[in-house]
Design an enzyme around this catalytic site. Structure first.
Site, PDB file in Angstrom:
ATOM      1  CG  HIS A  56      -5.837   1.842   5.045  1.00 20.01           C
ATOM      2  ND1 HIS A  56      -5.368   2.883   5.794  1.00 20.01           N
ATOM      3  CD2 HIS A  56      -4.842   0.924   4.995  1.00 20.01           C
ATOM      4  CE1 HIS A  56      -4.135   2.595   6.191  1.00 20.01           C
ATOM      5  NE2 HIS A  56      -3.794   1.421   5.709  1.00 20.01           N
ATOM      6  CE  LYS A 111      -0.072   3.289   4.680  1.00 24.86           C
ATOM      7  NZ  LYS A 111      -0.125   3.382   6.121  1.00 24.86           N
ATOM      8  N   GLY A 114       2.307   2.204  10.719  1.00 17.19           N
ATOM      9  CA  GLY A 114       3.233   3.322  10.574  1.00 17.19           C
ATOM     10  C   GLY A 114       3.948   3.718  11.854  1.00 17.19           C
ATOM     11  CD  GLU A 166      -3.021   5.549   6.540  1.00 11.45           C
ATOM     12  OE1 GLU A 166      -2.955   5.583   5.308  1.00 11.45           O
ATOM     13  OE2 GLU A 166      -2.186   4.941   7.250  1.00 11.45           O
ATOM     14  CD  GLU A 181      -3.522  -2.680   7.158  1.00 12.22           C
ATOM     15  OE1 GLU A 181      -2.338  -2.743   6.822  1.00 12.22           O
ATOM     16  OE2 GLU A 181      -4.296  -1.809   6.738  1.00 12.22           O
ATOM     17  CB  SER A 185       5.132  -1.767  12.077  1.00 13.12           C
ATOM     18  OG  SER A 185       4.714  -0.431  12.338  1.00 13.12           O
ATOM     19  CG  ASN A 236      -1.734   1.205   1.403  1.00  9.66           C
ATOM     20  OD1 ASN A 236      -1.841   2.016   0.485  1.00  9.66           O
ATOM     21  ND2 ASN A 236      -2.340   1.360   2.574  1.00  9.66           N
TER      22      ASN A 236
HETATM   23  P1  PGA Z   1       2.824   0.290   7.597  1.00  7.13           P
HETATM   24  O1  PGA Z   1       1.352   0.493   6.948  1.00  7.13           O
HETATM   25  O2  PGA Z   1       3.361  -0.999   7.036  1.00  7.13           O
HETATM   26  O3  PGA Z   1       3.605   1.488   7.148  1.00  7.13           O
HETATM   27  O4  PGA Z   1       2.643   0.213   9.070  1.00  7.13           O
HETATM   28  C1  PGA Z   1       0.480  -0.591   6.770  1.00  7.13           C
HETATM   29  C2  PGA Z   1      -0.801  -0.123   6.136  1.00  7.13           C
HETATM   30  O5  PGA Z   1      -1.246   0.993   6.401  1.00  7.13           O
HETATM   31  O6  PGA Z   1      -1.400  -0.860   5.340  1.00  7.13           O
END
Ligand code: PGA
Length: 251
Positions: free
Chosen positions: A98, A14, A174, A100, A168, A214, A12
């Site tokens: 997601h 983003k 993140g 976000e 997640e 992460s 992803n």
């Molecule tokens: P990250 O994001 O691996 O940077 O923690 C995962 C995601 O948002 O799908």
């Protein structure tokens, strides 16, 4: 990881990268030897879908996903893209729900359910994200939150072979604070049990439940060794060379 369920690794991106850097990622995927038993999907920003999907067209097992789609077929929705637009640009998957989208843009379970219906009807595979906030986990409400989110998907899914569930935890996205393999496995198993009780034992046994939050080249192997972790949704590390190591973590 299980023998019956094909391992799935999604990237992803983003709102990161540009034409040059994302083209370099596609080049790297094209020129790397990738485990043929892994389904790989990358989700670039919508404006790069078409160029990355054509760049990856010859690479077997690597497909492209929208990061989000709107539930309406068309209309006055400035800044949004429809499912058919994503398809037109070469996407065969869409990430929905997601963290976000939920917590930064305020998408509700109802809206995510509507998106699920529209996305499946359009013929895209749904990467259905769920996950609790840190405060939910601390108060023992992880499954309460996950079940609310899962129910919104369930009410709009007929064919579960077109759905990949991405667990997640919000506190792990993140942050560098990856869930321990034990915590991730326990939640994945709880999700599978819920599917068995509320959808069917067959769907519970066959649907992929992937972990996100992460994940990196170092922690992926141990997570992948858990019986109910069927792959990853990778954010930050999907932009780096170690994404290939994550794809090949079972080699
Ligand atoms: P990250 O994001 O691996 O940077 O923690 C995962 C995601 O948002 O799908």
């Amino acid at each position: 990881m299980s023998a019956e369920r094909k391992f799935f690794v999604g990237g992803n991106f983003k709102m990161n990268g540009n034409l040059e850097s994302l083209t370099a990622i596609a080049d790297r995927l094209n020129s790397s030897e990738l485990d043929a038993n892994v389904e790989v999907v990358i989700a670039p920003p919508a404006c790069y879908l078409a160029s990355l999907s054509s760049q990856l067209a010859q690479k077997e097992n690597v497909n492209v996903s929208a990061e989000n789609v709107h539930q309406a077929a068309k209309g006055a929705f400035t800044g949004e893209i429809s499912c058919s637009m994503a398809l037109d640009c070469g996407a065969s998957y869409a990430i929905l729900g997601h963290s976000e989208r939920r917590h930064v843009f305020g998408e509700t379970n109802k809206q995510i359910g509507e998106k699920t219906k529209a996305t499946l009807a359009a013929g895209l595979v749904v990467i259905a994200c769920i996950g609790e906030k840190g405060e939910d986990r601390k108060s023992g409400n992880t499954m309460v939150v996950c079940v609310e989110q899962l129910t919104a998907y369930k009410d709009n899914v007929e064919d579960w072979s077109k759905v990949v569930i991405a667990y997640e935890p919000v506190w792990a996205i993140g942050t560098g604070e990856v869930a321990t393999p034990e915590i991730a496995q326990e939640t994945h198993l709880n999700i599978r049990s819920w599917l068995s009780d509320n959808v069917s034992p067959e769907v519970a046994a066959s649907v992929r439940i992937i972990y996100g939050g992460s994940v990196n080249g170092k922690n992926c192997k141990e997570l992948a060794s858990q019986p109910d972790i069927d792959g990853f949704l990778v954010g930050g590390a999907s932009l780096k060379p170690e994404f290939v190591d994550i794809i090949n973590c079972d080699c």
